[in-house]
Scaffold this active site. Sequence first.
Site, PDB file in Angstrom:
ATOM      1  N   THR A   1       0.830   2.644  -8.490  1.00 48.30           N
ATOM      2  CA  THR A   1       0.661   3.389  -7.240  1.00 48.30           C
ATOM      3  C   THR A   1       0.393   4.870  -7.501  1.00 48.30           C
ATOM      4  OG1 THR A   1       1.918   4.211  -5.333  1.00 48.30           O
ATOM      5  CG2 THR A   1       3.211   3.531  -7.211  1.00 48.30           C
ATOM      6  N   ASP A   2      -0.245   5.521  -6.549  1.00 52.73           N
ATOM      7  CA  ASP A   2      -0.463   6.971  -6.672  1.00 52.73           C
ATOM      8  C   ASP A   2       0.855   7.745  -6.677  1.00 52.73           C
ATOM      9  OD1 ASP A   2       0.179   6.696  -3.966  1.00 52.73           O
ATOM     10  OD2 ASP A   2      -1.685   7.567  -3.211  1.00 52.73           O
ATOM     11  N   GLU A   3       1.939   7.116  -6.176  1.00 60.27           N
ATOM     12  CA  GLU A   3       3.216   7.840  -6.088  1.00 60.27           C
ATOM     13  C   GLU A   3       3.773   8.234  -7.442  1.00 60.27           C
ATOM     14  OE1 GLU A   3       6.330   7.014  -3.506  1.00 60.27           O
ATOM     15  OE2 GLU A   3       5.065   6.240  -1.907  1.00 60.27           O
TER      16      GLU A   3
ATOM     17  N   TYR B   1      12.011   4.800  -5.990  1.00 62.34           N
ATOM     18  CA  TYR B   1      10.897   3.837  -6.017  1.00 62.34           C
ATOM     19  C   TYR B   1       9.833   4.274  -7.018  1.00 62.34           C
ATOM     20  CZ  TYR B   1       6.325   1.943  -4.776  1.00 62.34           C
ATOM     21  OH  TYR B   1       5.065   1.395  -4.854  1.00 62.34           O
TER      22      TYR B   1
ATOM     23  N   LYS C   1       8.548   2.675 -10.630  1.00 64.77           N
ATOM     24  CA  LYS C   1       7.147   2.284 -10.884  1.00 64.77           C
ATOM     25  C   LYS C   1       6.596   3.039 -12.096  1.00 64.77           C
ATOM     26  CE  LYS C   1       4.722  -0.060  -8.748  1.00 64.77           C
ATOM     27  NZ  LYS C   1       4.449  -1.541  -8.794  1.00 64.77           N
TER      28      LYS C   1
HETATM   29  P1  NAD Z   1       5.558  -6.114  -0.511  1.00 65.05           P
HETATM   30  O1  NAD Z   1       6.934  -5.569  -0.413  1.00 65.05           O
HETATM   31  O2  NAD Z   1       4.817  -6.463   0.731  1.00 65.05           O
HETATM   32  O3  NAD Z   1       5.559  -7.419  -1.434  1.00 65.05           O
HETATM   33  C1  NAD Z   1       6.325  -7.525  -2.594  1.00 65.05           C
HETATM   34  C2  NAD Z   1       6.376  -9.002  -3.000  1.00 65.05           C
HETATM   35  O4  NAD Z   1       7.082  -9.094  -4.243  1.00 65.05           O
HETATM   36  C3  NAD Z   1       7.136  -9.872  -1.996  1.00 65.05           C
HETATM   37  O5  NAD Z   1       6.428 -11.072  -1.761  1.00 65.05           O
HETATM   38  C4  NAD Z   1       8.459 -10.153  -2.692  1.00 65.05           C
HETATM   39  O6  NAD Z   1       9.059 -11.383  -2.325  1.00 65.05           O
HETATM   40  C5  NAD Z   1       8.033 -10.146  -4.157  1.00 65.05           C
HETATM   41  N1  NAD Z   1       9.153  -9.847  -5.063  1.00 65.05           N
HETATM   42  C6  NAD Z   1      10.060  -8.834  -4.961  1.00 65.05           C
HETATM   43  N2  NAD Z   1      10.936  -8.904  -5.977  1.00 65.05           N
HETATM   44  C7  NAD Z   1      10.578  -9.968  -6.735  1.00 65.05           C
HETATM   45  C8  NAD Z   1      11.102 -10.560  -7.915  1.00 65.05           C
HETATM   46  N3  NAD Z   1      12.190 -10.045  -8.529  1.00 65.05           N
HETATM   47  N4  NAD Z   1      10.495 -11.656  -8.409  1.00 65.05           N
HETATM   48  C9  NAD Z   1       9.401 -12.188  -7.797  1.00 65.05           C
HETATM   49  N5  NAD Z   1       8.878 -11.680  -6.682  1.00 65.05           N
HETATM   50  C10 NAD Z   1       9.447 -10.583  -6.152  1.00 65.05           C
HETATM   51  O7  NAD Z   1       4.750  -5.055  -1.385  1.00 65.05           O
HETATM   52  P2  NAD Z   1       3.211  -4.637  -1.328  1.00 65.05           P
HETATM   53  O8  NAD Z   1       3.053  -3.526  -0.378  1.00 65.05           O
HETATM   54  O9  NAD Z   1       2.377  -5.849  -1.189  1.00 65.05           O
HETATM   55  O10 NAD Z   1       3.041  -4.020  -2.795  1.00 65.05           O
HETATM   56  C11 NAD Z   1       2.575  -4.824  -3.877  1.00 65.05           C
HETATM   57  C12 NAD Z   1       2.412  -3.952  -5.101  1.00 65.05           C
HETATM   58  O11 NAD Z   1       1.497  -2.900  -4.846  1.00 65.05           O
HETATM   59  C13 NAD Z   1       3.696  -3.264  -5.560  1.00 65.05           C
HETATM   60  O12 NAD Z   1       3.730  -3.291  -6.967  1.00 65.05           O
HETATM   61  C14 NAD Z   1       3.566  -1.829  -5.053  1.00 65.05           C
HETATM   62  O13 NAD Z   1       4.281  -0.934  -5.859  1.00 65.05           O
HETATM   63  C15 NAD Z   1       2.075  -1.638  -5.161  1.00 65.05           C
HETATM   64  N6  NAD Z   1       1.475  -0.650  -4.242  1.00 65.05           N
HETATM   65  C16 NAD Z   1       1.669  -0.747  -2.897  1.00 65.05           C
HETATM   66  C17 NAD Z   1       1.044   0.156  -2.036  1.00 65.05           C
HETATM   67  C18 NAD Z   1       1.200   0.067  -0.543  1.00 65.05           C
HETATM   68  O14 NAD Z   1       0.698   0.943   0.157  1.00 65.05           O
HETATM   69  N7  NAD Z   1       1.843  -0.956   0.002  1.00 65.05           N
HETATM   70  C19 NAD Z   1       0.243   1.170  -2.560  1.00 65.05           C
HETATM   71  C20 NAD Z   1       0.070   1.254  -3.963  1.00 65.05           C
HETATM   72  C21 NAD Z   1       0.692   0.323  -4.772  1.00 65.05           C
HETATM   73  O1  TDX Z   2       9.054   5.704  10.111  1.00 63.55           O
HETATM   74  C1  TDX Z   2       8.306   6.355   9.353  1.00 63.55           C
HETATM   75  N1  TDX Z   2       7.900   7.598   9.740  1.00 63.55           N
HETATM   76  C2  TDX Z   2       7.121   8.398   8.956  1.00 63.55           C
HETATM   77  O2  TDX Z   2       6.786   9.531   9.345  1.00 63.55           O
HETATM   78  C3  TDX Z   2       7.852   5.842   8.084  1.00 63.55           C
HETATM   79  C4  TDX Z   2       8.254   4.467   7.617  1.00 63.55           C
HETATM   80  C5  TDX Z   2       7.044   6.652   7.324  1.00 63.55           C
HETATM   81  N2  TDX Z   2       6.712   7.899   7.731  1.00 63.55           N
HETATM   82  C6  TDX Z   2       5.843   8.732   6.851  1.00 63.55           C
HETATM   83  C7  TDX Z   2       6.301   8.843   5.410  1.00 63.55           C
HETATM   84  C8  TDX Z   2       5.003   8.977   4.650  1.00 63.55           C
HETATM   85  O3  TDX Z   2       4.581  10.328   4.655  1.00 63.55           O
HETATM   86  O4  TDX Z   2       4.577   8.069   6.781  1.00 63.55           O
HETATM   87  C9  TDX Z   2       4.017   8.147   5.474  1.00 63.55           C
HETATM   88  C10 TDX Z   2       3.818   6.745   4.931  1.00 63.55           C
HETATM   89  O5  TDX Z   2       5.099   6.188   4.718  1.00 63.55           O
HETATM   90  P1  TDX Z   2       5.302   4.720   4.094  1.00 63.55           P
HETATM   91  O6  TDX Z   2       4.532   3.750   4.909  1.00 63.55           O
HETATM   92  O7  TDX Z   2       6.759   4.496   3.903  1.00 63.55           O
HETATM   93  O8  TDX Z   2       4.529   4.854   2.709  1.00 63.55           O
HETATM   94  P2  TDX Z   2       4.710   5.853   1.462  1.00 63.55           P
HETATM   95  O9  TDX Z   2       6.067   6.406   1.387  1.00 63.55           O
HETATM   96  O10 TDX Z   2       3.557   6.816   1.508  1.00 63.55           O
HETATM   97  O11 TDX Z   2       4.519   4.802   0.251  1.00 63.55           O
HETATM   98  C11 TDX Z   2       3.475   3.822   0.330  1.00 63.55           C
HETATM   99  O12 TDX Z   2       2.390   4.184  -0.478  1.00 63.55           O
HETATM  100  C12 TDX Z   2       2.575   4.097  -1.857  1.00 63.55           C
HETATM  101  C13 TDX Z   2       3.953   2.427  -0.044  1.00 63.55           C
HETATM  102  O13 TDX Z   2       5.072   2.081   0.746  1.00 63.55           O
HETATM  103  C14 TDX Z   2       4.283   2.320  -1.496  1.00 63.55           C
HETATM  104  O14 TDX Z   2       4.612   0.976  -1.836  1.00 63.55           O
HETATM  105  C15 TDX Z   2       3.089   2.737  -2.274  1.00 63.55           C
HETATM  106  O15 TDX Z   2       3.377   2.730  -3.637  1.00 63.55           O
END
Ligand code: NAD
Ligand code: TDX
Length: 349
Positions: free
Chosen positions: A129-131, A155, A159
């Site tokens: 992730t970019d984080e 988090y 990562k």
């Molecule tokens: P999500 O929370 O929707 O899904 C996570 C999945 O992993 C779930 O199905 C959960 O059951 C499974 N899981 C959790 N712990 C586990 C374990 N111990 N063993 C097997 N399965 C397990 O997450 P997402 O948003 O789909 O993110 C997927 C990946 O992408 C993550 O690695 C996250 O860091 C990365 N990512 C997410 C975002 C975003 O904006 N959501 C952005 C950049 C990177």
């Molecule tokens: O209730 C809220 N109010 C609010 O202002 C929530 C849930 C979030 N926010 C803000 C926080 C962030 O600036 O919105 C922005 C986005 O928040 P999230 O959806 O929690 O995402 P973020 O913290 O940016 O992280 C996401 O991007 C990187 C994903 O959850 C991560 O899994 C990914 O790695």
Amino acid sequence: MRLLVTGGCGFIGSAFLRAALSRSSVERVVNLDVLSYSGRRENQSELEREARYRLVVGDIADAALVARVFQEEKIDHVAHFAAESHVDRSLFAAQAFVHTNVLGTLVLLEAARGAREKGRFERFLHVSTDEVYGDLGDTGDVFRETTPLSPRNPYSASKAGADLLALSYVKTHGLPLVVTRSSNNYGPRQFPEKLMPLVVTNALMDRQVPVYGDGKNVRDWLFVEDNAQGIFAAMERGRPGEVYNLGGENERENLTVVRAILAALGKPESLIQFVKDRPGHDRRYALDSRRAHGELGWKPAVTFEEGLARTVAWYRANEPWWRAIRDDSFDAYYERHYGKLGLKEQPTA
Ligand code: NAD
Ligand code: TDX
């Protein structure tokens, strides 16, 4: 390709499963998912009819299970999505993040190393992730793949730890591994704890919509199907040991995103409630993705306007999906987290 996908019942993993199964080069797809709170079996239930596909319910940190899956299924590719993924939860329950994101990743790396030593492993795609880069503050700068890692919450720290372990396996064990770091994803099937689906579902229930701080934090939004395509391209064409940023080229302030969602739903802006800021809240993320554009031939295809319209339409059409999640246990999380931030009592719909 005999592909192990971890976390395929989650938001991005399930989009990736669909993208993978649409390709004829993929002979087998095994999804290993523990079905944690964010893992939804229904995100992939229609795929369970596919002969090439199998769901294994289990923990990626269970080394015996992972070894068995590798052996039984003759796995030669891994796309590793499984994670604890929500920043806010990592503020009060960090241990699960280390278990899955760090230890779980290590178990998968070891299994891949074992398969590699037996001469039958081709690619490990580690989803990051970019984080992990930290915070750009209010500068006009962007994160490059060479930017030092500087995570600022549990988090992103977990990562970043996983990234470093993964890249160390390239150096020490010659594992053919590629890392992608994407910006914020949005789209169908995102668990409604994250900003976009939280705003959509709260607004559909005529509840207040919490915005942290001044609402001016900036995120770069990438439609989930574009990320799935980028990850597949990186797995197929990425150079081993390389990192690829996958940015959406859609930087928006949170408040702008929230207002756009309310407008799309025909809901009033009076639903917006500013609450206390997230501790350590990163101000801005932005990615330089020229490496992925040039080497992978990948670019996001879905505009923010189109992606937002598709996302809102999906939540409108799939109310049973999110109603099943927004149950008592979700309310307990919601009150614990947002109560502390000062969210007002919810008006009834
Ligand atoms: P999500 O929370 O929707 O899904 C996570 C999945 O992993 C779930 O199905 C959960 O059951 C499974 N899981 C959790 N712990 C586990 C374990 N111990 N063993 C097997 N399965 C397990 O997450 P997402 O948003 O789909 O993110 C997927 C990946 O992408 C993550 O690695 C996250 O860091 C990365 N990512 C997410 C975002 C975003 O904006 N959501 C952005 C950049 C990177
Ligand atoms: O209730 C809220 N109010 C609010 O202002 C929530 C849930 C979030 N926010 C803000 C926080 C962030 O600036 O919105 C922005 C986005 O928040 P999230 O959806 O929690 O995402 P973020 O913290 O940016 O992280 C996401 O991007 C990187 C994903 O959850 C991560 O899994 C990914 O790695």
